[in-house]
Design a protein around this motif. Structure first.
Motif, PDB file in Angstrom:
ATOM      1  N   VAL A   1      -2.499 -32.506   3.478  1.00 36.54           N
ATOM      2  CA  VAL A   1      -1.922 -31.518   2.558  1.00 36.54           C
ATOM      3  C   VAL A   1      -1.568 -32.150   1.220  1.00 36.54           C
ATOM      4  CG1 VAL A   1      -1.001 -30.048   4.386  1.00 36.54           C
ATOM      5  CG2 VAL A   1       0.416 -31.853   3.429  1.00 36.54           C
ATOM      6  N   CYS A   2      -1.475 -31.303   0.207  1.00 35.14           N
ATOM      7  CA  CYS A   2      -1.022 -31.712  -1.121  1.00 35.14           C
ATOM      8  C   CYS A   2       0.487 -31.504  -1.206  1.00 35.14           C
ATOM      9  CB  CYS A   2      -1.683 -30.857  -2.203  1.00 35.14           C
ATOM     10  SG  CYS A   2      -3.473 -30.968  -2.275  1.00 35.14           S
ATOM     11  N   ALA A   3       1.144 -32.357  -1.953  1.00 32.73           N
ATOM     12  CA  ALA A   3       2.571 -32.202  -2.220  1.00 32.73           C
ATOM     13  C   ALA A   3       2.755 -31.246  -3.397  1.00 32.73           C
ATOM     14  CB  ALA A   3       3.178 -33.560  -2.556  1.00 32.73           C
ATOM     15  N   ARG A   4       3.951 -30.669  -3.510  1.00 30.73           N
ATOM     16  CA  ARG A   4       4.281 -29.808  -4.641  1.00 30.73           C
ATOM     17  C   ARG A   4       4.568 -30.691  -5.862  1.00 30.73           C
ATOM     18  NH1 ARG A   4       8.927 -26.509  -3.137  1.00 30.73           N
ATOM     19  NH2 ARG A   4       7.350 -25.388  -1.959  1.00 30.73           N
ATOM     20  N   PRO A   5       4.049 -30.332  -7.038  1.00 32.36           N
ATOM     21  CA  PRO A   5       4.357 -31.107  -8.240  1.00 32.36           C
ATOM     22  C   PRO A   5       5.850 -31.044  -8.557  1.00 32.36           C
ATOM     23  CG  PRO A   5       2.770 -29.341  -8.716  1.00 32.36           C
ATOM     24  CD  PRO A   5       3.187 -29.203  -7.300  1.00 32.36           C
ATOM     25  N   LYS A   6       6.370 -32.056  -9.230  1.00 29.08           N
ATOM     26  CA  LYS A   6       7.802 -32.091  -9.553  1.00 29.08           C
ATOM     27  C   LYS A   6       8.140 -31.204 -10.747  1.00 29.08           C
ATOM     28  CE  LYS A   6       8.497 -36.447  -7.449  1.00 29.08           C
ATOM     29  NZ  LYS A   6       9.136 -37.576  -7.169  1.00 29.08           N
ATOM     30  N   ASP A   7       7.301 -31.205 -11.769  1.00 29.45           N
ATOM     31  CA  ASP A   7       7.609 -30.459 -12.990  1.00 29.45           C
ATOM     32  C   ASP A   7       6.891 -29.107 -12.962  1.00 29.45           C
ATOM     33  OD1 ASP A   7       8.436 -29.648 -15.471  1.00 29.45           O
ATOM     34  OD2 ASP A   7       7.132 -31.006 -16.577  1.00 29.45           O
TER      35      ASP A   7
END
Length: 101
Positions: free
Chosen positions: A25-31
């Protein structure tokens, strides 16, 4: 048009209709301040993330799957909205500080 139960939306991110991720899975971007995001699947193989521009931002929002598992997917395309300049400043004595909304 987007429909669904958005009662669990937090910080502009909704898990409405979200599939349990299978595989990498991909992580959620921070910004993500410029975006509204709905994650249906962050799976690398079945990536389904819908993005739009948040209030005060304009553009063509795009989400792209991550290159490697556990890295953030990318969001782009939204910029701060600005007021348009008049066609002519003739006859006005104006000091423009900012066109930001």
């Amino acid at each position: 048009k987007v429909s669904g139960d958005f009662s669990k939306a937090i910080d502009g991110v909704s898990a409405a209709g979200r599939e349990e991720a299978q595989g990498p899975v991909c992580a959620r971007p921070k910004d993500i301040a410029n975006y509204t995001i709905m994650e249906l699947s962050t799976s690398v193989e079945r990536f389904a993330v819908t993005v739009g521009c948040a209030a005060g931002f304009v553009g063509e929002a795009v989400a792209k799957v991550c290159a490697k598992a556990d890295e953030p997917y990318s969001v782009s395309g939204c910029i701060g909205a600005k007021c348009a300049e008049p066609a002519s400043w003739e006859g006005y004595d104006v000091e423009q500080v900012s066109a930001e909304m």
